[in-house]
Design a protein around this motif. Structure first.
Motif, short mmCIF file in Angstrom:
data_model
loop_
_atom_site.label_atom_id
_atom_site.label_comp_id
_atom_site.label_asym_id
_atom_site.label_seq_id
_atom_site.Cartn_x
_atom_site.Cartn_y
_atom_site.Cartn_z
N GLU A 87 0.83 -1.21 0.00
CA GLU A 87 0.00 0.00 0.00
C GLU A 87 0.86 1.26 0.00
N ALA A 88 1.97 1.25 0.72
CA ALA A 88 2.87 2.40 0.70
C ALA A 88 3.46 2.59 -0.70
N ARG A 89 3.83 1.50 -1.35
CA ARG A 89 4.37 1.59 -2.71
C ARG A 89 3.32 2.18 -3.66
N ARG A 90 2.06 1.74 -3.50
CA ARG A 90 0.99 2.27 -4.36
C ARG A 90 0.83 3.77 -4.18
N LEU A 91 0.83 4.21 -2.92
CA LEU A 91 0.65 5.64 -2.65
C LEU A 91 1.85 6.46 -3.09
N LEU A 92 3.03 5.87 -3.03
CA LEU A 92 4.23 6.57 -3.47
C LEU A 92 4.29 6.72 -4.98
N THR A 93 3.56 5.87 -5.70
CA THR A 93 3.60 5.93 -7.16
C THR A 93 2.36 6.58 -7.76
N LEU A 94 1.44 7.05 -6.91
CA LEU A 94 0.31 7.82 -7.40
C LEU A 94 0.77 9.22 -7.81
N GLY A 96 4.04 14.45 -11.17
CA GLY A 96 4.96 13.44 -10.70
C GLY A 96 4.42 12.69 -9.50
N THR A 97 5.25 11.86 -8.89
CA THR A 97 4.84 11.02 -7.77
C THR A 97 5.67 11.33 -6.54
N LEU A 98 5.23 10.80 -5.39
CA LEU A 98 6.00 10.98 -4.16
C LEU A 98 7.29 10.16 -4.18
N ALA A 99 7.35 9.12 -4.97
CA ALA A 99 8.62 8.40 -5.13
C ALA A 99 9.64 9.25 -5.86
N GLU A 100 9.17 10.10 -6.79
CA GLU A 100 10.06 10.99 -7.54
C GLU A 100 10.36 12.26 -6.77
N HIS A 101 9.40 12.72 -5.96
CA HIS A 101 9.55 13.96 -5.20
C HIS A 101 9.20 13.70 -3.73
N PRO A 102 9.93 12.82 -3.06
CA PRO A 102 9.57 12.47 -1.68
C PRO A 102 9.77 13.63 -0.72
N PRO A 103 8.89 13.76 0.27
CA PRO A 103 9.10 14.77 1.31
C PRO A 103 10.47 14.57 1.97
N LEU A 104 11.04 15.66 2.43
CA LEU A 104 12.40 15.62 2.98
C LEU A 104 12.50 14.63 4.14
N TRP A 105 11.52 14.61 5.05
CA TRP A 105 11.58 13.70 6.19
C TRP A 105 11.67 12.25 5.73
#
Length: 459
Positions: A364-371, A378-387
């Motif tokens: 589920e985390a992978r799915r949300l990171l690639t939405l 883009g996605t959160l995997a490409e632009h992840p929050p700094l934390w």
């Protein structure tokens, strides 16, 4: 600052926070860092920052000075001085040992920064610093208040820069900053006035310690062979959920004797003594202790407990804090740091890939990171929050044993600058420990030195 098209929704971040792993077993992947340093970190970061985010879009500000001067213990400096006296220390029940925070009649901690009573190990760390100051007053008669404070601050700075940071920081980054000075945090002329703590530190990088918290603290002390994280909240005033142990239980106004920290277990015995291994902190990664998935309302910081933060999950709270301050993404912050390092010929590093951001995460985390964050954003995997980026680079590049290059650079340089900005400061002064405080090394002071001098363990 993060562009609008890269801003994920609050709902997206809350769901992502809930999708990370929360370990509910007693099997915890460990660092080689004794657990006492987990809460020393929290104490230090509280001493530097009390961030306030005003309403109506005003800029956030820090209520603390940002200098490492133990303001959370001593408060603001006063023009009045006088002979040094012992600071109040609370007594436990029923034996009355001087091992609790000073408290008023309701149990509220009578200290400068009441956040130190948010959890038991943090409160016990604050007690240790109070007792350290009082031991200085007893061992060095005739000192003024300002001189006793200066001695305590200088030796505490040494604990941080010479003992705490080498355990947490990438060795290449630590050695570079110690030898060549800072590069990205106030790497310029002398610091005047308050030191402006970077938001990247206060709202993201300083929050890595949550990953180091354990579910179970075996042999917390002789009376508690298996203390659990929930109990650390129940045994403070701030965070206790009343009734504590059943119907009709009264609110606890003082710490019970059987919850006093055994610092020998939290830090370990020195070589050549009894050989007791220390309890070790959990690894720095995206796996958290189960109780952190739903923190009791009483244990939440005031901002997080408000309706502005629709979650009691530590991961979601950290993600939302970065969003509320519009922090740059991890790769964007890393790229800026990398550019500065290259111009100065400093040690460089590689950035994590989007595939590495997905590694070892639940489905589920992978799915949300690639939405997609926004349409075409883009996605959160490409632009992840700094934390999140800080935790993943620690996990992937350092096997969770210490911070990676970006986290190390921001944390190391922020604390280095906070010490340089302080008065007194041990940096650049040829400082050495005072022999009266019984250092174990002629050039530096350690956390075990402080604990032993405070009368809380023997060496």
């Amino acid at each position: 600052m993060l562009p609008d098209h890269l801003h994920p929704s609050i709902e997206h971040l809350v769901a992502l926070g809930a999708a990370f792993r929360f370990n509910d077993t007693n099997q915890e992947a460990e660092t080689d860092i004794p657990v006492g340093y987990t809460y020393l970190c929290q104490f230090v970061f509280h001493d530097l920052t009390l961030m306030v985010v005003p309403a109506a879009g005003a800029s956030p500000f820090n209520r603390h000075s940002g200098r490492l001067e133990l303001d959370s213990v001593f408060g603001e400096r006063s023009a009045r001085d006088g002979r040094a006296v012992a600071l109040p220390v609370g007594r436990t029940i029923p034996r009355g040992q001087p091992c609790d925070l000073p408290r008023d009649g309701t149990g509220r901690a009578a200290i400068c920064d009441t956040r130190s009573d948010d959890n038991l190990p943090l409160a016990q760390t604050h007690v240790a610093v109070l007792r350290f100051h009082n031991a200085i007053v007893a061992a060095c008669p005739g000192l003024s208040r300002s001189d006793a404070r200066a001695l305590a601050v200088a030796h505490f700075q040494s604990v941080v820069i010479h003992d705490l940071l080498p355990r947490l920081i990438d060795p290449a980054v630590y050695e570079d900053v110690m030898a060549n000075g800072r590069c990205v945090v106030h790497a310029g002329p002398e610091i005047d006035g308050d030191f402006a703590i970077p938001l990247e530190f206060a709202a993201a990088c300083a929050r890595f310690g949550h990953a180091m918290i354990r579910n179970l603290y075996r042999c917390w002390n002789a009376e508690n062979p298996g203390a659990r994280l929930y109990a650390f909240w129940r045994n403070t005033f701030n965070s206790s959920d009343r009734p504590l142990d059943g119907t009709g239980d009264l609110a606890r106004t003082r710490l019970f004797d059987d919850w006093i920290a055994d610092w020998t277990r939290l830090l370990g015995d020195p070589p050549g003594r009894f050989g007791l291994p220390p309890l070790l902190a959990s690894r720095i990664d995206t796996v958290f202790a189960q109780p952190l998935s739903q923190i009791p309302h009483q244990a939440l910081p005031q901002l997080a407990a408000s309706s502005l933060q629709p979650s009691s999950n530590i991961a979601a709270l950290s993600l939302l804090r970065g969003l509320s301050l519009r922090l740059n993404s991890g790769p964007a912050a890393a790229a800026r740091i990398l550019a500065r390092l290259r111009t100065q010929g400093r040690p460089c590093f590689r950035l994590l890939t989007s595939k590495e951001m997905l590694r070892d995460e639940p489905d589920e985390a992978r799915r949300l990171l690639t939405l997609s964050i926004r349409d075409g954003g883009g996605t959160l995997a490409e632009h992840p929050p700094l934390w999140l980026y800080i935790l993943k680079e620690a996990a992937i590049l350092q096997n969770g044993m210490r911070l990676g290059p970006v986290g190390s650079r921001i944390v190391m340089e922020t604390l280095h600058a906070a010490i340089e900005a302080a008065r007194p400061s041990i940096l650049g002064s040829g400082w050495r420990p005072d022999p009266r405080l019984r250092p174990s090394h002629p050039e530096r002071y350690s956390f075990p030195d402080l604990i032993a001098f405070a009368g809380l363990s023997t060496r």
